[in-house]
Motif scaffolding. Structure first.
Motif, PDB file in Angstrom:
ATOM      1  N   ASP A  28      37.081  17.508  43.075  1.00 23.04           N
ATOM      2  CA  ASP A  28      37.341  16.914  41.765  1.00 23.04           C
ATOM      3  C   ASP A  28      38.255  17.807  40.947  1.00 23.04           C
ATOM      4  N   ILE A  29      37.922  19.094  40.910  1.00 22.65           N
ATOM      5  CA  ILE A  29      38.706  20.043  40.127  1.00 22.65           C
ATOM      6  C   ILE A  29      38.495  21.434  40.699  1.00 22.65           C
ATOM      7  N   ALA A  30      39.518  22.255  40.635  1.00 23.73           N
ATOM      8  CA  ALA A  30      39.424  23.650  41.064  1.00 23.73           C
ATOM      9  C   ALA A  30      40.378  24.466  40.213  1.00 23.73           C
ATOM     10  N   GLN A  31      39.990  25.680  39.898  1.00 16.25           N
ATOM     11  CA  GLN A  31      40.851  26.577  39.142  1.00 16.25           C
ATOM     12  C   GLN A  31      40.583  28.004  39.574  1.00 16.25           C
ATOM     13  N   GLY A  32      41.584  28.839  39.431  1.00 15.89           N
ATOM     14  CA  GLY A  32      41.447  30.222  39.861  1.00 15.89           C
ATOM     15  C   GLY A  32      42.256  31.153  38.980  1.00 15.89           C
ATOM     16  N   ALA A  33      42.049  32.465  39.177  1.00 12.71           N
ATOM     17  CA  ALA A  33      42.753  33.457  38.374  1.00 12.71           C
ATOM     18  C   ALA A  33      42.825  34.773  39.140  1.00 12.71           C
ATOM     19  N   ILE A  34      43.881  35.541  38.868  1.00 13.18           N
ATOM     20  CA  ILE A  34      44.056  36.887  39.404  1.00 13.18           C
ATOM     21  C   ILE A  34      44.461  37.786  38.251  1.00 13.18           C
ATOM     22  N   ALA A  35      43.850  38.976  38.162  1.00  8.42           N
ATOM     23  CA  ALA A  35      44.137  39.871  37.041  1.00  8.42           C
ATOM     24  C   ALA A  35      44.021  41.317  37.488  1.00  8.42           C
ATOM     25  N   THR A  36      44.623  42.205  36.712  1.00  5.82           N
ATOM     26  CA  THR A  36      44.479  43.647  36.915  1.00  5.82           C
ATOM     27  C   THR A  36      44.488  44.314  35.561  1.00  5.82           C
ATOM     28  N   ASN A  37      43.953  45.539  35.474  1.00  7.29           N
ATOM     29  CA  ASN A  37      43.927  46.227  34.196  1.00  7.29           C
ATOM     30  C   ASN A  37      44.340  47.686  34.386  1.00  7.29           C
ATOM     31  N   THR A  38      44.358  48.434  33.269  1.00  5.90           N
ATOM     32  CA  THR A  38      44.875  49.794  33.291  1.00  5.90           C
ATOM     33  C   THR A  38      43.943  50.782  33.969  1.00  5.90           C
ATOM     34  N   SER A  39      42.709  50.381  34.255  1.00  3.44           N
ATOM     35  CA  SER A  39      41.783  51.275  34.959  1.00  3.44           C
ATOM     36  C   SER A  39      41.903  51.126  36.476  1.00  3.44           C
ATOM     37  N   MET A  40      43.018  50.555  36.908  1.00  5.86           N
ATOM     38  CA  MET A  40      43.304  50.405  38.341  1.00  5.86           C
ATOM     39  C   MET A  40      42.298  49.485  39.028  1.00  5.86           C
ATOM     40  N   GLU A  41      41.752  48.544  38.266  1.00  7.64           N
ATOM     41  CA  GLU A  41      40.853  47.560  38.844  1.00  7.64           C
ATOM     42  C   GLU A  41      41.564  46.216  38.938  1.00  7.64           C
ATOM     43  N   SER A  42      41.244  45.477  39.980  1.00  9.48           N
ATOM     44  CA  SER A  42      41.799  44.139  40.153  1.00  9.48           C
ATOM     45  C   SER A  42      40.656  43.133  40.185  1.00  9.48           C
ATOM     46  N   ALA A  43      40.985  41.908  39.840  1.00 10.54           N
ATOM     47  CA  ALA A  43      39.974  40.858  39.831  1.00 10.54           C
ATOM     48  C   ALA A  43      40.627  39.547  40.222  1.00 10.54           C
ATOM     49  N   GLY A  44      39.847  38.715  40.855  1.00  9.06           N
ATOM     50  CA  GLY A  44      40.335  37.396  41.226  1.00  9.06           C
ATOM     51  C   GLY A  44      39.174  36.484  41.533  1.00  9.06           C
ATOM     52  N   GLY A  45      39.384  35.192  41.366  1.00 10.50           N
ATOM     53  CA  GLY A  45      38.295  34.270  41.633  1.00 10.50           C
ATOM     54  C   GLY A  45      38.745  32.826  41.595  1.00 10.50           C
ATOM     55  N   ILE A  46      37.839  31.963  41.997  1.00 11.66           N
ATOM     56  CA  ILE A  46      38.089  30.538  41.988  1.00 11.66           C
ATOM     57  C   ILE A  46      36.761  29.823  41.751  1.00 11.66           C
ATOM     58  N   HIS A  57      27.029  16.175  43.522  1.00 11.17           N
ATOM     59  CA  HIS A  57      28.016  17.151  43.079  1.00 11.17           C
ATOM     60  C   HIS A  57      27.679  18.509  43.687  1.00 11.17           C
ATOM     61  N   VAL A  58      28.707  19.256  44.041  1.00  6.91           N
ATOM     62  CA  VAL A  58      28.548  20.640  44.473  1.00  6.91           C
ATOM     63  C   VAL A  58      29.484  21.496  43.628  1.00  6.91           C
ATOM     64  N   TYR A  59      28.891  22.436  42.902  1.00  7.80           N
ATOM     65  CA  TYR A  59      29.654  23.381  42.089  1.00  7.80           C
ATOM     66  C   TYR A  59      29.645  24.740  42.785  1.00  7.80           C
ATOM     67  N   PHE A  60      30.796  25.397  42.824  1.00  9.40           N
ATOM     68  CA  PHE A  60      30.844  26.718  43.446  1.00  9.40           C
ATOM     69  C   PHE A  60      31.688  27.666  42.610  1.00  9.40           C
ATOM     70  N   LEU A  61      31.389  28.943  42.740  1.00 13.30           N
ATOM     71  CA  LEU A  61      32.097  30.011  42.035  1.00 13.30           C
ATOM     72  C   LEU A  61      32.204  31.208  42.967  1.00 13.30           C
ATOM     73  N   VAL A  62      33.397  31.758  43.079  1.00  7.91           N
ATOM     74  CA  VAL A  62      33.620  33.001  43.816  1.00  7.91           C
ATOM     75  C   VAL A  62      34.508  33.877  42.944  1.00  7.91           C
ATOM     76  N   TYR A  63      34.030  35.087  42.646  1.00 12.98           N
ATOM     77  CA  TYR A  63      34.768  35.983  41.758  1.00 12.98           C
ATOM     78  C   TYR A  63      34.497  37.412  42.179  1.00 12.98           C
ATOM     79  N   ASP A  64      35.521  38.242  42.106  1.00 18.34           N
ATOM     80  CA  ASP A  64      35.368  39.640  42.517  1.00 18.34           C
ATOM     81  C   ASP A  64      36.195  40.542  41.616  1.00 18.34           C
ATOM     82  N   GLN A  65      35.624  41.677  41.258  1.00 14.19           N
ATOM     83  CA  GLN A  65      36.321  42.695  40.472  1.00 14.19           C
ATOM     84  C   GLN A  65      36.062  44.032  41.150  1.00 14.19           C
ATOM     85  N   PHE A  66      37.119  44.703  41.591  1.00 14.98           N
ATOM     86  CA  PHE A  66      36.937  45.906  42.397  1.00 14.98           C
ATOM     87  C   PHE A  66      38.050  46.902  42.103  1.00 14.98           C
ATOM     88  N   GLY A  67      37.707  48.181  42.304  1.00 14.26           N
ATOM     89  CA  GLY A  67      38.693  49.242  42.158  1.00 14.26           C
ATOM     90  C   GLY A  67      39.237  49.701  43.485  1.00 14.26           C
TER      91      GLY A  67
END
Length: 527
Positions: A206-224, A236-246
């Motif tokens: 039905d719908i999906a969205q995602g994002a990728i980001a990084t910050n000044t502490s040398m960490e990256s993040a991404g998810g959908i 209905h099935v709702y799902f989330l996958v997100y990770d933030q790691f250095g």
């Protein structure tokens, strides 16, 4: 209900109403007595009723064997009685309209196959075709006695046209004759049998969205995140996958994942799922901390109506919480949480949020810690919102919120920012007890705002304004003095995906003075 028409004394309304059986009949609603009369009650389709003296004129398929393209003009006494049909005209005769002088205008394709405007003279019983438009005219209405307004298709769109009625292109002798049943639907003789048809559940996006980001502490993040559903919307099935790691070694530890299945085939609606979350955060009580949780959840919702339901959600969670400052020992164990909510929502939304209706949520719940055998926290919460529509696109909105939590590990609530307590930054108010009240006047500012550059045109639609007053406080054990803010803001709808918000607010401690203005810009719908 369709085609409502009020009489000249504003005491009665007639309309065509389609019942659960699929048949359209003529009704009269009496305003003073709050009663309804059903004038026709049969298998035929009756449409477009209008008051004309002692009669109601309407179009019906009761003459031409149920052909949707061949309706006839009929009439019935306002108080009920025998139905009469206007004889002498063939083809499709629809959308009658009563004139002040007693004449009846309607759209007919008699003789030409093209819908044009006809006038029926009640004195001479003659019908006159008074227009000659090749693309057809529909829905006539009297205009100042000698002209009619009608709908015409021209320049690739439907438009309103003003036509004079002083030219006669054709005339026909007509008469009102009592209607006699000339046709009935044919009976279908088939063998019938009960059985089940297999329905293969196939889920699609039905719908999906995602994002990728990084910050000044040398960490990256991404998810959908996204939602699957079947064709009928029952599952209905709702799902989330997100990770933030250095570093790559932290990927699995910091993985946030959740999946929830909802079954909405029947009442009650139920759902179940699982989750794993890892977060690192800071607040003024725990200072810096990290927490890893995983577990399962279940939810049951019973709708009383389209607008009101009772809902219960339970969680079974394993949690490990560490404190960066080592102010407290690491906490780990299994927890069980159960919340019960009563929810009502009949709000109508405008371009930036609700403008009419009511939204409310009352929730009580508690969390039990299995290793200690104690209730670690309990909460009670109420959030009430009322919207009084002032005009088509303006409203006065009011919100009242109260939340409280207790126990050895109470839940804490926060306020601040453009979503609730304006004039203060996010998380400015933080505690296990909060009260909050807000009033807001919402109104349109610009329907369209256009900026023309040499290389492009920028069109902004749906810019609304707001005047608001907020008041509230958060505390731990002893209540603190209330704080407030007043201000104004602009809201712009961004493609009905979200709303861009700009606020300027002045804080107050209710001592007769205001602090310097606080500006805030962010995204989000009106409360």
């Amino acid at each position: 209900i369709s085609d409502p028409q009020i009489d000249r004394e504003a005491k009665r309304v007639t309309f065509s109403g389609t019942g659960l059986n699929g048949f359209a009949d003529i009704f009269v609603f009496h305003i003073e007595t709050d009663s309804i009369d059903k004038l026709t009650d049969d298998i035929y389709g009756d449409f477009h009723p209008v008051f004309a003296g002692d009669y109601i004129i309407f179009s019906s398929d009761r003459v031409e064997r149920g052909d949707a393209d061949k309706l006839s003009i009929c009439r019935i006494p306002v108080e009920g009685g025998n139905i009469e049909v206007l004889g002498g005209l063939s083809g499709n005769n629809v959308q009658p309209s009563a004139h002040r002088d007693g004449r009846i205008s309607f759209s007919s394709n008699h003789g030409t196959g093209i819908q044009n405007i006809w006038l029926l003279d009640p004195d001479s019983s003659r019908a006159y075709r008074v227009t000659n438009i090749l693309t057809g005219l529909f829905e006539p209405s009297e205009w100042r006695g000698d002209s009619v307004l009608a709908t015409v298709y021209t320049n690739t769109s439907y438009q309103v046209i003003l036509m004079p009625c002083d030219t006669v292109y054709e005339q026909v002798e007509t008469e009102w004759v009592e209607w006699e049943k000339t046709w009935e639907p044919r009976e279908m003789h088939f063998k019938t049998a009960k059985g089940r048809v297999g329905y293969d559940t196939k889920l699609s996006f039905d719908i999906a969205q995602g994002a990728i980001a990084t910050n000044t502490s040398m960490e990256s993040a991404g998810g959908i995140e996204g939602i699957f559903s079947d064709m009928l919307g029952d599952r209905h099935v709702y799902f989330l996958v997100y990770d933030q790691f250095g570093s790559f070694s932290d990927i699995l530890k910091n993985l946030n994942v959740a999946a929830i299945y909802y079954d909405m085939q029947d009442r009650p609606i139920w759902g179940t799922g699982g989750f794993h979350f890892y977060t690192e955060g800071y607040n003024r009580f725990d200072f810096g901390f990290s927490e890893e949780t995983f577990g399962a959840l279940g939810t049951v919702s019973y709708p009383f109506s389209r607008f009101m339901r009772i809902e219960s959600t339970g969680y079974l969670t394993y949690s490990e919480k560490s404190y960066f400052a080592d102010l407290e020992p690491e906490r780990k164990g299994w927890f069980g949480t159960l919340n019960l909510s009563l929810i009502r929502d009949n709000s109508l939304w405008g371009r930036t949020g609700p403008i009419e209706g009511f939204r409310g949520n009352a929730t009580v719940g508690g969390t039990y810690r299995f290793d200690t055998g104690q209730v670690s926290s309990h909460l009670a919460s109420a959030d009430l919102r009322y919207y009084l529509r002032l005009t088509k696109r303006s409203a006065f909105a009011t919100r009242l919120v109260g939340r409280s939590s207790g126990g050895p590990e109470p839940e804490r609530f926060w306020m601040g920012g453009t979503w609730d307590f304006r004039g203060y930054p996010f998380f400015y108010f933080y505690g296990k007890n909060i009260v909050f009240a807000s009033t807001e006047l919402r109104f349109p500012v610009f329907d369209q705002f256009r900026v023309k550059f040499p290389f492009l045109d920028a069109n902004f639609h749906g810019i609304n304004g707001a005047l608001f007053f907020d008041m509230g406080q958060a505390w731990e054990d002893e209540p603190l003095p209330l704080l407030g803010s007043v201000g104004t803001g602009l809201r712009m709808n961004l493609g009905y995906v979200t709303v861009l918000r700009f606020d300027v607010a002045w804080r107050t401690e209710f001592e007769g003075r205001f602090e310097k203005p606080y500006y805030d810009i962010f995204f989000g719908w009106d409360f």
